[in-house]
Design a protein around this motif. Structure first.
Motif, PDB file in Angstrom:
ATOM      1  N   THR A 150      24.663  88.706  67.449  1.00 12.80           N
ATOM      2  CA  THR A 150      25.147  89.951  66.854  1.00 12.80           C
ATOM      3  C   THR A 150      26.643  89.796  66.660  1.00 12.80           C
ATOM      4  OG1 THR A 150      23.448  91.259  67.957  1.00 12.80           O
ATOM      5  CG2 THR A 150      25.376  92.449  67.124  1.00 12.80           C
ATOM      6  N   ALA A 178      26.322  92.562  62.152  1.00 11.08           N
ATOM      7  CA  ALA A 178      25.397  91.689  61.447  1.00 11.08           C
ATOM      8  C   ALA A 178      24.571  90.988  62.513  1.00 11.08           C
ATOM      9  CB  ALA A 178      26.145  90.663  60.600  1.00 11.08           C
ATOM     10  N   LEU A 191      13.893  92.427  62.069  1.00 12.03           N
ATOM     11  CA  LEU A 191      13.804  92.863  60.682  1.00 12.03           C
ATOM     12  C   LEU A 191      13.454  91.708  59.753  1.00 12.03           C
ATOM     13  CD1 LEU A 191      16.857  95.280  60.495  1.00 12.03           C
ATOM     14  CD2 LEU A 191      14.446  95.883  60.676  1.00 12.03           C
ATOM     15  N   GLU A 208      19.532  88.752  59.536  1.00 13.57           N
ATOM     16  CA  GLU A 208      18.499  89.751  59.776  1.00 13.57           C
ATOM     17  C   GLU A 208      18.910  91.119  59.245  1.00 13.57           C
ATOM     18  OE1 GLU A 208      16.129  91.532  63.622  1.00 13.57           O
ATOM     19  OE2 GLU A 208      16.861  89.487  63.685  1.00 13.57           O
ATOM     20  N   SER A 209      20.139  91.506  59.491  1.00 16.35           N
ATOM     21  CA  SER A 209      20.596  92.813  59.013  1.00 16.35           C
ATOM     22  C   SER A 209      22.110  92.866  59.001  1.00 16.35           C
ATOM     23  CB  SER A 209      20.043  93.941  59.895  1.00 16.35           C
ATOM     24  OG  SER A 209      20.595  93.861  61.204  1.00 16.35           O
ATOM     25  N   HIS A 218      24.911  96.142  58.930  1.00 23.94           N
ATOM     26  CA  HIS A 218      25.045  97.591  58.960  1.00 23.94           C
ATOM     27  C   HIS A 218      26.506  97.947  59.181  1.00 23.94           C
ATOM     28  CE1 HIS A 218      25.032 101.618  60.814  1.00 23.94           C
ATOM     29  NE2 HIS A 218      24.063 101.824  59.942  1.00 23.94           N
ATOM     30  N   CYS A 258      18.929  85.153  53.496  1.00 23.14           N
ATOM     31  CA  CYS A 258      18.911  86.605  53.624  1.00 23.14           C
ATOM     32  C   CYS A 258      17.873  87.205  52.682  1.00 23.14           C
ATOM     33  CB  CYS A 258      20.285  87.213  53.364  1.00 23.14           C
ATOM     34  SG  CYS A 258      20.833  87.191  51.641  1.00 23.14           S
ATOM     35  N   ILE A 281      18.100  98.740  54.671  1.00 23.83           N
ATOM     36  CA  ILE A 281      17.461  98.865  55.973  1.00 23.83           C
ATOM     37  C   ILE A 281      16.796 100.235  56.015  1.00 23.83           C
ATOM     38  CG2 ILE A 281      17.835  99.023  58.456  1.00 23.83           C
ATOM     39  CD1 ILE A 281      20.269  97.197  58.064  1.00 23.83           C
ATOM     40  N   HIS A 282      15.535 100.252  56.393  1.00 17.02           N
ATOM     41  CA  HIS A 282      14.803 101.509  56.470  1.00 17.02           C
ATOM     42  C   HIS A 282      14.608 101.913  57.915  1.00 17.02           C
ATOM     43  CE1 HIS A 282      13.219 100.344  52.358  1.00 17.02           C
ATOM     44  NE2 HIS A 282      13.921 101.428  52.188  1.00 17.02           N
ATOM     45  N   ASP A 283      14.886 103.153  58.164  1.00 20.60           N
ATOM     46  CA  ASP A 283      14.635 103.700  59.487  1.00 20.60           C
ATOM     47  C   ASP A 283      13.352 104.521  59.425  1.00 20.60           C
ATOM     48  OD1 ASP A 283      16.959 102.639  60.607  1.00 20.60           O
ATOM     49  OD2 ASP A 283      18.158 104.290  59.828  1.00 20.60           O
TER      50      ASP A 283
END
Length: 188
Positions: free
Chosen positions: A29, A44, A67, A98-99, A101, A132, A137-139
């Motif tokens: 992270t 990230a 994810l 992975e993500s 934000h 990637c 990103i969906h919550d």
């Protein structure tokens, strides 16, 4: 942002204990903040896979996908090898993004994306390929439908527009479409 504000990245990693501490992929992270304000404004999550060393990464990600639900199915064969097109690149390391934000104040400025690429470059060694899947990103809960998978085009359209914008933005960072909307970039 003032001149003395400089972006900084802090890393934290999770390694999975096994006989040689290398049989599973590890997740990193990267946290983003400025020198003037040490409050983290973005992150990230990057999964590190060593081809040929991490046994069957696809199987590992099926058990703990985070994810990364699409990426492993696109880049790894059923037995955990690299798909032929990626194998031709002979990567020594794969960094799976992975993500990314960032908080609302930083959203839409490209800062999170640029810092994520900088974080990938810092983790890279010679022969590294970054991977990637540019998508929002969906919550939503595990039993709730993802709007992107909806049969209703009015529900799906905002996601499709967001994906198209994200794909163009990642292309500007140097990524290229690989397969099934998964993007790759040779880092070193």
């Amino acid at each position: 942002m003032t001149v003395q504000d400089r972006f900084l990245i802090a890393y934290e990693s999770r390694h999975y204990e096994d006989a040689d501490w290398g049989a599973q992929a590890d997740r990193w992270t990267a946290s983003f903040y400025t020198a003037a304000d040490t409050t983290v404004f973005g992150t990230a999550v990057i999964t590190r896979v060593v081809p040929g060393v991490t046994p069957n990464p696809r199987e590992v990600f099926e058990a703990d996908p985070g994810l990364l639900d699409r990426i492993p199915r696109v880049i790894f064969t059923e037995d955990g090898g690299l798909v032929p097109e990626l194998a031709k690149m002979r990567p020594s390391l794969l960094l799976l993004l992975e993500s990314v934000h960032v908080t609302d104040d930083w959203r839409g400025k490209g800062v999170g994306m640029r810092l994520a690429v900088a974080a990938l470059r810092q983790l890279a060694v010679s022969g590294t390929v970054a991977v990637c899947y540019p998508a929002p990103i969906h919550d939503h809960g595990p039993d709730e439908p993802c709007s992107y998978e909806s049969d209703d085009p009015e529900i799906r359209r905002p996601d499709e527009e967001a994906v198209a914008k994200l794909q163009k933005a990642w292309e500007r960072q140097g990524f290229a479409q690989f397969d099934q909307a998964v993007y790759i970039m040779a880092l070193v």
